[in-house]
Design a protein around this motif. Structure first.
Motif, short mmCIF file in Angstrom:
data_model
loop_
_atom_site.label_atom_id
_atom_site.label_comp_id
_atom_site.label_asym_id
_atom_site.label_seq_id
_atom_site.Cartn_x
_atom_site.Cartn_y
_atom_site.Cartn_z
N UNK A 258 -36.57 60.61 -3.85
CA UNK A 258 -37.75 61.00 -3.56
C UNK A 258 -38.50 61.62 -4.48
N UNK A 259 -39.57 61.37 -4.68
CA UNK A 259 -40.76 62.19 -5.42
C UNK A 259 -41.81 62.05 -4.40
N UNK A 260 -42.87 62.82 -4.96
CA UNK A 260 -44.22 63.25 -4.33
C UNK A 260 -45.04 61.80 -4.31
N UNK A 261 -44.54 60.90 -4.66
CA UNK A 261 -45.50 59.53 -4.30
C UNK A 261 -44.49 58.64 -3.51
N UNK A 262 -43.53 59.20 -3.04
CA UNK A 262 -42.50 58.25 -2.13
C UNK A 262 -42.64 59.01 -0.93
N UNK A 263 -42.65 58.23 0.24
CA UNK A 263 -42.68 58.34 1.58
C UNK A 263 -41.40 57.79 2.24
N UNK A 264 -40.41 58.40 2.79
CA UNK A 264 -39.18 58.10 3.27
C UNK A 264 -39.21 58.18 4.84
N UNK A 265 -38.56 57.32 5.36
CA UNK A 265 -38.78 57.47 7.16
C UNK A 265 -37.46 57.20 7.31
N UNK A 266 -37.15 58.09 7.97
CA UNK A 266 -35.61 57.99 8.86
C UNK A 266 -35.50 58.16 10.24
N UNK A 267 -34.51 57.71 11.08
CA UNK A 267 -34.54 57.91 12.44
C UNK A 267 -33.09 58.15 12.93
N UNK A 268 -33.23 58.58 14.20
CA UNK A 268 -32.11 59.07 14.91
C UNK A 268 -31.50 57.72 15.72
N UNK A 269 -32.26 56.75 15.80
CA UNK A 269 -31.93 55.57 16.50
C UNK A 269 -30.45 54.99 16.21
N UNK A 270 -30.34 54.70 14.80
CA UNK A 270 -29.39 53.77 14.58
C UNK A 270 -27.75 54.66 14.36
N UNK A 271 -28.02 56.12 14.36
CA UNK A 271 -26.80 56.74 14.77
C UNK A 271 -26.26 56.89 16.08
N UNK A 272 -27.19 56.12 16.96
CA UNK A 272 -26.69 56.28 18.21
C UNK A 272 -27.62 56.64 19.44
N UNK A 273 -28.84 57.36 19.12
CA UNK A 273 -29.59 57.81 19.87
C UNK A 273 -31.08 57.11 20.01
N UNK A 274 -31.24 55.92 20.09
CA UNK A 274 -32.49 55.02 20.13
C UNK A 274 -33.33 55.70 21.45
N UNK A 275 -32.70 56.15 22.50
CA UNK A 275 -33.38 56.49 23.69
C UNK A 275 -34.23 57.93 23.40
N UNK A 276 -34.01 58.55 22.42
CA UNK A 276 -34.61 60.22 22.52
C UNK A 276 -35.82 59.93 21.32
N UNK A 277 -35.97 58.52 20.96
CA UNK A 277 -37.34 58.22 20.06
C UNK A 277 -37.80 59.52 19.07
#
Length: 439
Positions: A258-277
């Motif tokens: 990661x650096x200041x020109x990078x935008x990283x997007x993560x999610x809790x969905x695929x660890x098993x919590x898709x319903x908590x959005x």
């Protein structure tokens, strides 16, 4: 009733709406359906048990057994538009602990799922622009490797603003076996794109591992993309929903930067919590401020339920341990099972499997299939098996004359082994018949 242009765009049929409708219909059906089409993660006992235990502890103080007023107050109140402060601080500590990125709370915003995040980001960096001289222009999101995620295609408020590059297709082996291929970025085509060289690109975006193919861009490919993005002064957006460090459904030896020109997007969905959005964006403070402002208008604030569950798991690294020791090995085993089942059903037919490198999908290529995979999708649906046809995964590409885009399917491997076996058996039966009749 008449809708605005905005309303007309979002009410027209789309690939993602068809997928979600079919999944909903299948769940309501009184007939068994082999669910190999959606993006829902697998039900893994150890994962569910940890989430249930954490959920129960939200309501009780660990020391006294009395109601945990902090957790209750947290969920009973809005956060600020940036998201739950405790979860953001936990994420800052986690990423700095494992990657030494020197983040602060100003580098992280939460969203109501990663789909929400990409709605914000693609409309921030793609579409109509006006410069300091009041000159207008239109900029696109550059997808350096298609096929790409079906959910990107229709998130722009008006029209579609994508420029995409078709892949190099390379035949490879997997665990010593033939019958596999891998997509690689065509950098010569990418760097000669007029849209890039003429300043009509607003951001570069890729998923890693890639949904739908399970492809993992190499460290060299990622480094080249980062350099290109910086050269043309546009951000590099990385959809990390399946990647490191959680859920870490990634099998190749790669690093996360990661650096200041990078935008990283993560999610809790695929660890098993898709319903908590719950989505997480890591970016420069000006991007975080923009996302927070959009949150305020669209959502008031992001949901706090997923953040409340995940905060202790991030603080004590349980989320990483769970990803490394339960989630990743589960999908590796599922991938091995799926390969064996597919080889058994279609080993003597023109099936190519994209090399399984991560994510929760297989990408199957039926060379010279006598019908399109959109038609194959309908035939499989009639036989109680859901997959997703390939033509929806090429945003920014006119696929009318690109045969490959009509010969592939995305198949989930997250189902239980019995459903996986039954679904692949149906795919095998229908595809064998198609090839046999063509002869």
């Amino acid at each position: 009733m008449k809708f605005s242009k905005f309303g007309q765009k979002f009410t027209q049929p789309t690939g993602i709406s068809q997928l979600m409708d079919d999944l909903g219909d299948a769940l309501k059906s009184d007939q068994p359906v082999n669910m190999l089409g959606g993006g829902n993660p697998a039900r893994i006992d150890a994962v569910n048990e940890l989430f249930l235990q954490t959920y129960r502890e939200l309501g009780n103080d660990n020391d006294t057994g009395e109601a945990n007023s902090t957790s209750i107050i947290s969920m009973a109140n809005y956060s600020n538009p940036q998201g739950d402060a405790a979860f953001i601080e936990a994420l800052v500590g986690f990423f700095n602990r494992h990657y030494d990125w020197n983040l602060t709370a100003d580098n992280i915003a939460l969203t109501n799922g990663s789909q929400n995040a990409f709605f914000f980001l693609f409309n921030l960096f793609g579409g109509a622009f006006v410069d300091e001289k009041n000159a207008s222009s239109d900029k696109s999101i550059l997808l350096p490797l298609t096929p790409e995620y079906i959910g990107y295609s229709d998130v722009h408020i008006e029209g579609q603003h994508f420029t995409a590059v078709l892949p190099h297709i390379e035949e490879v082996t997997h665990e010593g076996e033939e019958g596999f291929f891998k997509y690689r970025v065509d950098f010569e085509a990418l760097e000669s794109l007029p849209a890039l060289t003429e300043g009509r690109i607003g951001a570069i975006c890729c998923s890693r591992p890639t949904n739908p193919t399970g492809n993992v861009l190499t460290d060299e490919e990622m480094s080249r993309l980062a350099k290109i993005a910086r050269r043309y002064e546009v951000p590099l957006i990385i959809d990390n929903a399946y990647g490191m460090p959680f859920p870490n459904i990634i099998y190749s030896d790669v690093t996360l930067n990661w650096d200041d020109n990078t935008i990283l997007c993560f999610s809790l969905s695929k660890i098993g919590l898709p319903g908590v959005r719950t989505g997480v964006i890591v970016a420069a403070p000006e991007v975080i401020a923009a996302v927070s402002a959009m949150n305020a208008v669209v959502n008031l604030s992001p949901t706090r339920f997923g953040a409340s569950i995940a905060t202790p798991l991030v603080e004590n690294d349980a989320i990483k341990d769970l990803s490394d020791n339960e989630i990743k090995p589960f999908y590796q085993q599922q991938a091995q099972t799926a390969v064996a089942l597919l080889k058994n059903e279609l080993g003597d037919y023109p099936l190519m499997i994209h090399k399984p490198e991560g994510a929760i999908f297989f990408w199957l290529w039926f060379k010279d299939l006598p019908i399109t995979t959109l038609e194959l999708y309908e035939r499989l649906k009639e036989k109680g098996t859901l997959i997703v046809p390939s033509q929806y995964f090429f945003p920014g590409v006119d696929v009318s004359d690109y045969q490959h885009a009509h010969e592939c399917i995305r198949m989930s491997i997250a189902a239980d082994e019995d459903t996986l076996a039954k679904g692949i058996a149906v795919i095998g039966e229908v595809v064998r018949k198609l090839y046999d009749e063509a002869k």
